[in-house]
Design a protein around this motif. Structure first.
Motif, mmCIF file in Angstrom:
data_model
loop_
_atom_site.group_PDB
_atom_site.id
_atom_site.type_symbol
_atom_site.label_atom_id
_atom_site.label_comp_id
_atom_site.label_asym_id
_atom_site.label_seq_id
_atom_site.Cartn_x
_atom_site.Cartn_y
_atom_site.Cartn_z
ATOM 1 N N THR A 1 2.458 9.226 5.252
ATOM 2 C CA THR A 1 2.749 9.710 6.609
ATOM 3 C C THR A 1 3.954 10.639 6.651
ATOM 4 O OG1 THR A 1 1.781 7.778 7.689
ATOM 5 C CG2 THR A 1 3.498 8.958 8.900
ATOM 6 N N VAL B 1 -3.585 1.803 6.992
ATOM 7 C CA VAL B 1 -2.203 1.442 6.638
ATOM 8 C C VAL B 1 -1.236 1.879 7.731
ATOM 9 C CG1 VAL B 1 -0.409 1.640 4.878
ATOM 10 C CG2 VAL B 1 -2.813 1.569 4.185
ATOM 11 N N GLU B 2 -1.400 3.089 8.239
ATOM 12 C CA GLU B 2 -0.518 3.561 9.318
ATOM 13 C C GLU B 2 -0.716 2.726 10.574
ATOM 14 O OE1 GLU B 2 0.445 7.919 9.779
ATOM 15 O OE2 GLU B 2 -0.508 7.587 11.740
ATOM 16 N N LEU C 1 1.570 4.991 1.471
ATOM 17 C CA LEU C 1 1.317 5.696 2.730
ATOM 18 C C LEU C 1 2.004 7.048 2.678
ATOM 19 C CD1 LEU C 1 -0.076 5.594 5.435
ATOM 20 C CD2 LEU C 1 1.958 4.564 6.423
ATOM 21 N N GLY D 1 -5.177 5.698 4.663
ATOM 22 C CA GLY D 1 -3.974 5.860 5.482
ATOM 23 C C GLY D 1 -4.181 5.522 6.935
ATOM 24 N N TRP E 1 0.826 -1.205 0.000
ATOM 25 C CA TRP E 1 0.000 0.000 0.000
ATOM 26 C C TRP E 1 0.863 1.260 0.000
ATOM 27 C CZ3 TRP E 1 -5.080 -1.517 -0.140
ATOM 28 C CH2 TRP E 1 -5.345 -2.828 0.276
#
Length: 445
Positions: A282, A380-381, A280, A377, A278
């Motif tokens: 961040t 995923v985070e 991301l 996100g 994925w």
């Protein structure tokens, strides 16, 4: 989500087991240094409470001595198949031995069952349950899916020859599965017993059948998952007396043999699906970072280690520490429920808004849980943080116990079970559901 080769890591790297810890640690290390990411805050001062909870309330009551701790099995599907203190696996293995199956065939049968059982193990939702007629038990979530798969296997629902040779999984059989004829009756799905992600889960089963049929080098002419042991035996390391392989060889066989089962709506590199990978955003300086999890493949790899090591060729498997903790909602929920990680206010509101949009007022749970899609996100985070935090608490928990558990043992006896216990304490009226809901497609944790 298609990539060009000059803008992304190689296919080989993104599919490797080493990429999981390496890519996700970039996120964990960044958030650890700043105190928050784009979606979550991180409070490591609350970690001691997690460690105390796992060591004193979850692990020690079941495994009070060092001798007991040594018996903790690695996290794997076996324990789910034997849930509710019913020895289903031992019972069927005993039957196979009595009917003359040798150890190689027994190993193949176990792996046949495990591969199917693990790959249908994405979250089933808060309401679905499997009714085991033999015991009268009604079992939900991962264990319910495991027991459902067990009876499909026993009843020949996965075999080309259900009457004469039921205890096998064949690719051709899985390819023919349909929603109404196979999936719904086998999983006991009704309007009163609904399951999340039906279509995605069915597609995964059918795709698994196609992968088994098309990879004869690994899965044999009869397209059985269990034939992977013969493939691995041919690759055994010559410098050892007993059959010895590296974890990377098991991993490579699974990734090579099964990569086509993953939806092409996800990340694609050079025309090839990457599976559980994925984007991301961040880290501001790296907003298109690709992180890899390969959760179901890791779960499968963990689960296969026991039959590979203890049945058939009795492989010695090197480098098992390369596997990470599993980034799923029980492990991740543990840290969220203890406040180690928390959704940032605007992200929380976004998730609650989606919950309100997809649920009618009478469907909204008593606890209003934020909802996100798998690629969001926020999911995923969360998964990156889960992997990093499991590595973080392993030495701390071991110090508290005075014993060196392996990560797979910590997950089995501590974090996965602990995540379920704390969820039930906090959300009993929704059956201990997770603190964050996933809009599941049936192929992600």
């Amino acid at each position: 989500m298609t990539f060009h080769k000059d803008k992304t890591p190689t296919v080989e790297y993104l599919r490797s087991i080493s990429s999981v810890r390496e890519t996700t640690s970039k996120i964990f290390d960044y958030i650890k240094s700043t105190g928050k990411g784009k979606y979550y805050s991180l409070d490591l001062e609350k970690i001691p409470a997690v460690v105390e909870f796992l060591a004193d309330k979850i692990i020690t009551p079941t495994y009070p001595t060092h001798e007991d701790l040594a018996t903790i099995p690695p996290h794997g599907r076996w324990q789910h198949l034997d849930c509710m203190n019913v020895s289903r696996m031992e019972k069927i293995i005993s039957v196979w031995r009595k009917t003359g199956d040798d150890e190689i065939e027994i190993c193949k049968k176990i792996i046949d069952l495990f591969v199917f059982s693990v790959l249908i193990d994405a979250g089933a939702g808060n309401t679905w349950k499997y009714h085991e007629k033999a015991t009268g038990l009604k079992i939900g979530r991962s264990e319910g899916l495991a027991v459902a798969s067990y009876y499909m296997f026993l009843n020949g629902k996965l075999s080309n020859n259900p009457a004469s040779d039921p205890y096998k999984v064949h690719g051709e059989k899985l390819k023919s599965w349909t929603l109404e004829k196979d999936f719904k009756p086998n999983f006991q799905i009704t309007k009163e017993n609904e399951m999340s992600g039906l279509e995605g889960r069915l597609k995964l089963v059918v795709s698994l059948g196609g992968a088994l049929v098309s990879n004869k080098q690994i899965f044999g002419d009869d397209a059985r998952p269990g034939n992977i042991i013969d493939y691995l035996y041919k690759q055994k390391l010559s410098e050892y007396d007993n059959p010895t392989i590296e974890l990377e060889q098991v991993w490579s066989a699974l990734m090579t043999g099964l990569i086509t089962i993953w939806p092409k709506s996800r990340m694609v590199v050079d025309g090839e699906p990457m599976g559980d990978c994925w984007f991301l955003d961040t880290i501001p300086t790296d907003p298109k970072l690709v992180v890899t999890f390969h959760k179901l493949t890791q779960w499968l790899c963990y689960s296969l280690l026991v039959p590979l090591q203890n049945y058939g060729y009795n492989f010695t498997i090197l480098n098992t520490e390369l596997q990470t903790g599993l980034p799923e909602y029980r492990n991740g929920g543990l840290f969220y429920d203890f406040g180690v990680i928390q959704l940032l206010p605007d992200v929380l509101e976004k998730g609650l808004k989606l919950t309100r949009e997809i649920k009618s007022s009478d469907e909204l749970p008593i606890y209003e849980i934020p909802t996100f899609e798998p690629h969001d996100g926020a999911i995923v985070e969360w998964r990156c943080l889960t992997i990093g935090l499991l590595d973080y608490i392993l030495p701390l928990t071991n110090k508290k116990l005075g014993y060196n558990l392996q990560l797979a043992q910590l997950i089995e006896a501590g974090s996965w079970k602990g995540g379920r216990v704390i969820a039930m304490e906090k959300r009993p009226k929704i059956n201990g559901g997770p603190p964050i809901d996933l809009l599941s497609d049936g192929t992600v944790f």
